[in-house]
Design a protein around this motif. Structure first.
Motif, PDB file in Angstrom:
ATOM      1  N   LEU A  26      -6.932   1.791   1.006  1.00 28.00           N
ATOM      2  CA  LEU A  26      -6.327   0.546   1.488  1.00 28.00           C
ATOM      3  C   LEU A  26      -5.248   0.836   2.514  1.00 28.00           C
ATOM      4  CD1 LEU A  26      -7.069  -2.317   0.643  1.00 28.00           C
ATOM      5  CD2 LEU A  26      -7.679  -0.794  -1.190  1.00 28.00           C
ATOM      6  N   ARG A  27      -4.459   1.870   2.237  1.00 28.21           N
ATOM      7  CA  ARG A  27      -3.357   2.187   3.138  1.00 28.21           C
ATOM      8  C   ARG A  27      -3.877   2.608   4.511  1.00 28.21           C
ATOM      9  NH1 ARG A  27       1.894   6.035   1.850  1.00 28.21           N
ATOM     10  NH2 ARG A  27       3.021   5.380   3.708  1.00 28.21           N
ATOM     11  N   CYS A  40       0.833  -1.211   0.000  1.00 24.95           N
ATOM     12  CA  CYS A  40       0.000   0.000   0.000  1.00 24.95           C
ATOM     13  C   CYS A  40       0.867   1.261   0.000  1.00 24.95           C
ATOM     14  CB  CYS A  40      -0.933   0.014   1.210  1.00 24.95           C
ATOM     15  SG  CYS A  40      -2.329  -1.105   1.039  1.00 24.95           S
ATOM     16  N   ALA A  41       1.924   1.248   0.806  1.00 26.65           N
ATOM     17  CA  ALA A  41       2.815   2.413   0.846  1.00 26.65           C
ATOM     18  C   ALA A  41       3.455   2.606  -0.528  1.00 26.65           C
ATOM     19  CB  ALA A  41       3.872   2.221   1.919  1.00 26.65           C
ATOM     20  N   ALA A  92      -5.656   3.691  -3.510  1.00 27.94           N
ATOM     21  CA  ALA A  92      -4.462   3.317  -2.735  1.00 27.94           C
ATOM     22  C   ALA A  92      -4.556   3.856  -1.305  1.00 27.94           C
ATOM     23  CB  ALA A  92      -3.211   3.842  -3.430  1.00 27.94           C
ATOM     24  N   ALA A 115      -5.054  -0.520   6.225  1.00 25.43           N
ATOM     25  CA  ALA A 115      -3.958  -1.446   6.525  1.00 25.43           C
ATOM     26  C   ALA A 115      -3.113  -0.939   7.689  1.00 25.43           C
ATOM     27  CB  ALA A 115      -3.087  -1.665   5.285  1.00 25.43           C
ATOM     28  N   GLU A 116      -3.016   0.401   7.814  1.00 20.12           N
ATOM     29  CA  GLU A 116      -2.158   0.973   8.861  1.00 20.12           C
ATOM     30  C   GLU A 116      -2.930   1.348  10.122  1.00 20.12           C
ATOM     31  OE1 GLU A 116       0.013   4.152   6.957  1.00 20.12           O
ATOM     32  OE2 GLU A 116       1.327   2.747   5.896  1.00 20.12           O
ATOM     33  N   LEU A 125       2.163   1.831  -3.389  1.00 21.18           N
ATOM     34  CA  LEU A 125       1.167   2.330  -4.331  1.00 21.18           C
ATOM     35  C   LEU A 125       1.047   3.846  -4.253  1.00 21.18           C
ATOM     36  CD1 LEU A 125      -1.377  -0.540  -3.885  1.00 21.18           C
ATOM     37  CD2 LEU A 125      -0.251   0.105  -6.016  1.00 21.18           C
ATOM     38  N   THR A 126       1.164   4.374  -3.034  1.00 22.09           N
ATOM     39  CA  THR A 126       1.154   5.829  -2.887  1.00 22.09           C
ATOM     40  C   THR A 126       2.315   6.433  -3.671  1.00 22.09           C
ATOM     41  OG1 THR A 126       0.284   5.471  -0.662  1.00 22.09           O
ATOM     42  CG2 THR A 126       1.063   7.681  -1.187  1.00 22.09           C
TER      43      THR A 126
END
Lengths: 383, 383
Positions: free
Chosen positions: B146-147, A165-166, B143, B150-151, A168-169
């Motif tokens: 999701l991030r 995910c990181a 993105a 996820a975090e 993708l950013t």
């Protein structure tokens, strides 16, 4: 970082590593069944477009044995990342599938954004199926990538998802940078600086390569320092890769690249060698800026350039429109201003930095050697 | 499922629930700071486009206090899902942010795919900024969603990500179904069946509403049966919501919807009332099919329809082109064939099914009551 590489120390004790093509083939073979099975989760329509984009099917949905697939560099980095951590390459497969799907997603959407009509010698998905379906297929691949990783039967799945995910950013920011660079001038205070270009390239190309190797390490149970080293190495590799791609975008053999000679110059793309040439400050750089700033397409072969009498340089007519010799002249000026050498040097430097990252942590010797083969292969196309 | 609702049993012992607008405002206020902080992680350019798409900024980047924001139904369902599990609504905030970002992403990309130029009375993002930037901003929101999840600092983050990923697959399939329906005929063996339409609506609209409520429950520590009940309730609600939206797409007040009367009929959109009317088998259904199958736009107000003399029905000219009365006539035929009533009945049925899902599991009384208020509010626009 400067500690002697454990891999180097024992390199002579392991069997000679196979060449890069064999290595890529081995990793592809390992990952393919899971990739096929993941794609079977798509509905038939986006599944067909996804198979087309991967070079597995032609536009009619029939198998396309002659279409060029991607090299599969990302899946190979994931597999080698796990093996470098002393694990079985199979442990990395969910990560390898995820990064290949994300790569496919980003190519699909980038082609829409950039308006590119050809990729690997075939129509791009939006060109073959339409913009809407191409956007949708990209979304489907994006979702599938995350889902595959999130559902992977491993205790490392959650950490792997966070890392992807990181990444993708970063990937989105890199593409944003790239699009915004287009609108900026070639010269003056608003011109794109080399430092900014490197940041863009690391995000756009390096982040996913770094993530690929790091996900492999993570899924293989590597310690955090090793995972970070794999990530950093992949990022350096990505920046090098981008510089090489930029050189090929100008001087690459049309038979290999599927694009005309000087393609990126004809499209006035802001690339490493061109920006370096403009930043050189010399006469060649200034003349290059003049050509790039002239009106009309740099490539007169489409009939939109000058058809009138040209000035003494043979490049500009009295309205400032460019003649047919402009792309070749611009390419020569990039060389004269040191832009090509600068891109080559940068690629070599980033490659060395990638190696330094890898040599700073303990890696399984065989995998370390294979990573080296892969890294060298990716760059020896021109440097 | 048919057990008496714990919520109903004690409903009289709790303070009267606030109305839906207060409820939506409370949830918005709870979620907003995290949403703002998540969006601050975007680069300035996609951040500006994201803020425009959310109705926070105008196209110049200035605050847009008068622009219509979305209702924030998804974030409210997430907050109420957590509260229904007896947890603090704050526990659901990461999930609420994620579903609102996914909703924004899907609107952005759907508008590109559908070619829609207006949303909530303003230009769509692709219309205001271009297709490429709109695709990119959608990717950035995807993105980021999701991030964020996820975090999230909770032990439930990984399960929440898995659930959202599965939902995204549904969302993409629903949009694929919707696009493919466009190409299918109104009648005959290839016509879209009501059963298929329901599946599409559940995927396209229901999946994310279900996921919103379920994520709230999950993050609030609800047992699996409660999480599943929240998910199923949200899915039924989504199908009901879609049926209501379809009714508004034909008969909605232009001052409220921002679209012309009979808009979906003018655009020949395959919606619940129209498909139900066509499936009715009667005379009105057959006449409707004839109108929909006629050449040229159903809406002659754009000057592309018939300008010649019309036949005895006043709808078709001698070339089969439609006159100005066609949309109103088609709408009347949908009513006559029972299509409008069928959509209203379906919405009511799905709403009852949603309630049955919720009454089958123990929920905190206050939150259960508020969920009911919200569900009723979403549907009482026409049913």
């Amino acid at each position: 970082m400067s500690a002697p590489s454990p891999a180097a120390a024992v390199a002579t004790t392991v069997t000679a590593a196979p060449g890069a093509p064999e290595l890529l083939a081995r990793c592809r073979e390992l990952v393919r069944p899971e990739l096929v099975s993941a794609l079977a989760g798509l509905d038939p329509w986006t599944g067909e477009m996804a198979a087309f984009s991967l070079g597995w099917r032609d536009v009619s949905g029939a198998p396309a044995p002659d279409a060029a697939e991607g090299k599969g560099v990302r899946q190979a980095l994931a597999v080698l990342g796990a093996e470098a951590a002393g694990a079985d390459g199979a442990d990395a497969v969910a990560g390898a599938v995820a990064v290949e799907l994300i790569h496919a997603f980003s190519l699909l959407h980038d082609d829409v954004m950039d308006g590119d009509v050809l990729r690997r010698g075939r129509e791009t998905v939006w060109q073959a199926y339409g913009t809407g379906p191409a956007v949708l297929t990209g979304d489907a691949l994006f979702a599938l990538a995350l889902r595959t990783l999130a559902e992977a039967p491993t205790v490392h799945a959650a950490a792997a998802v966070r890392r992807l995910c990181a990444t993708l950013t970063d990937l989105v920011r890199g593409q944003a940078d790239d699009l915004l660079f287009e609108a900026r001038p070639w010269t003056g205070p608003e011109a794109v600086r080399m430092r900014e270009y490197r940041v863009m390239a690391e995000r756009k190309t390096g982040a996913l390569l770094g993530c690929s190797a790091a996900l492999g390490g993570l899924l293989g149970g590597a310690p955090a320092a090793t995972v970070e080293a794999l990530d950093r190495a992949g990022r350096h590799l990505g920046v090098a890769f981008q510089a090489v791609d930029d050189l090929l975008g100008i001087w690459g053999d049309p038979a290999v690249t599927g694009k005309p000679l000087y393609s990126d110059l004809r499209n006035r793309k802001k690339t490493h060698p061109v920006l370096a040439a403009l930043a050189s400050g010399g006469r060649a750089g200034r003349e290059l800026a003049e050509l790039l700033n002239a009106s009309g397409p740099l490539d007169s072969s489409d009939g939109l350039g000058s058809s009138g009498p040209l000035d003494s340089s043979g490049l500009l007519d009295s309205s400032g429109l460019l003649g047919a010799g402009a792309p070749a002249r611009a390419a020569q000026l990039v060389v004269d201003a040191g832009g090509a050498a600068a891109a080559r040097d940068a690629a070599r430097r980033e490659l060395d930095a990638a190696r330094a990252c890898l040599s700073g942590v303990p890696l399984a010797p065989r995998a370390a050697q294979e990573l080296d083969v892969l890294v060298e292969f990716l760059l020896d196309r021109v440097v």
